[in-house]
Design a protein around this motif. Structure first.
Motif, PDB file in Angstrom:
ATOM      1  N   ASP A 104       9.251  -2.101 -36.155  1.00 26.63           N
ATOM      2  CA  ASP A 104       8.633  -1.293 -37.203  1.00 26.63           C
ATOM      3  C   ASP A 104       7.739  -2.154 -38.077  1.00 26.63           C
ATOM      4  OD1 ASP A 104       9.881   0.916 -36.279  1.00 26.63           O
ATOM      5  OD2 ASP A 104      11.121   1.264 -38.033  1.00 26.63           O
ATOM      6  N   PHE A 105       6.642  -1.609 -38.468  1.00 26.05           N
ATOM      7  CA  PHE A 105       5.692  -2.278 -39.368  1.00 26.05           C
ATOM      8  C   PHE A 105       5.077  -3.535 -38.771  1.00 26.05           C
ATOM      9  CE2 PHE A 105       8.968  -0.215 -42.056  1.00 26.05           C
ATOM     10  CZ  PHE A 105       8.189   0.842 -42.516  1.00 26.05           C
ATOM     11  N   THR A 106       5.038  -3.613 -37.454  1.00 26.74           N
ATOM     12  CA  THR A 106       4.368  -4.736 -36.789  1.00 26.74           C
ATOM     13  C   THR A 106       3.365  -4.183 -35.795  1.00 26.74           C
ATOM     14  OG1 THR A 106       5.929  -4.910 -34.938  1.00 26.74           O
ATOM     15  CG2 THR A 106       6.472  -6.153 -36.935  1.00 26.74           C
ATOM     16  N   SER A 107       2.479  -5.014 -35.349  1.00 27.65           N
ATOM     17  CA  SER A 107       1.502  -4.571 -34.364  1.00 27.65           C
ATOM     18  C   SER A 107       2.046  -4.674 -32.947  1.00 27.65           C
ATOM     19  CB  SER A 107       0.228  -5.413 -34.483  1.00 27.65           C
ATOM     20  OG  SER A 107       0.532  -6.777 -34.257  1.00 27.65           O
ATOM     21  N   GLY A 108       3.267  -5.212 -32.765  1.00 22.85           N
ATOM     22  CA  GLY A 108       3.868  -5.405 -31.449  1.00 22.85           C
ATOM     23  C   GLY A 108       4.548  -4.207 -31.014  1.00 22.85           C
TER      24      GLY A 108
END
Length: 45
Positions: free
Chosen positions: A41-45
């Motif tokens: 969550d809240f990452t570009s991955g």
């Protein structure tokens, strides 16, 4: 090390926006607590 279902979680402290810090131990015997981890969550991955 992964946690197992039903395993007791270690005590920890988290900041609150409105009421100071919360610890897991302050809810022991009072309320049920569900821990949920959202790794991506809240990452570009």
């Amino acid at each position: 090390m992964p946690a197992e279902i039903g395993e007791v979680a270690p005590d920890f402290k988290l900041p609150s926006v409105s009421e100071g810090d919360f610890t897991l131990s302050q809810f022991k015997g009072e309320k049920s607590v569900i821990l949920s981890f959202h790794v991506f969550d809240f990452t570009s991955g």
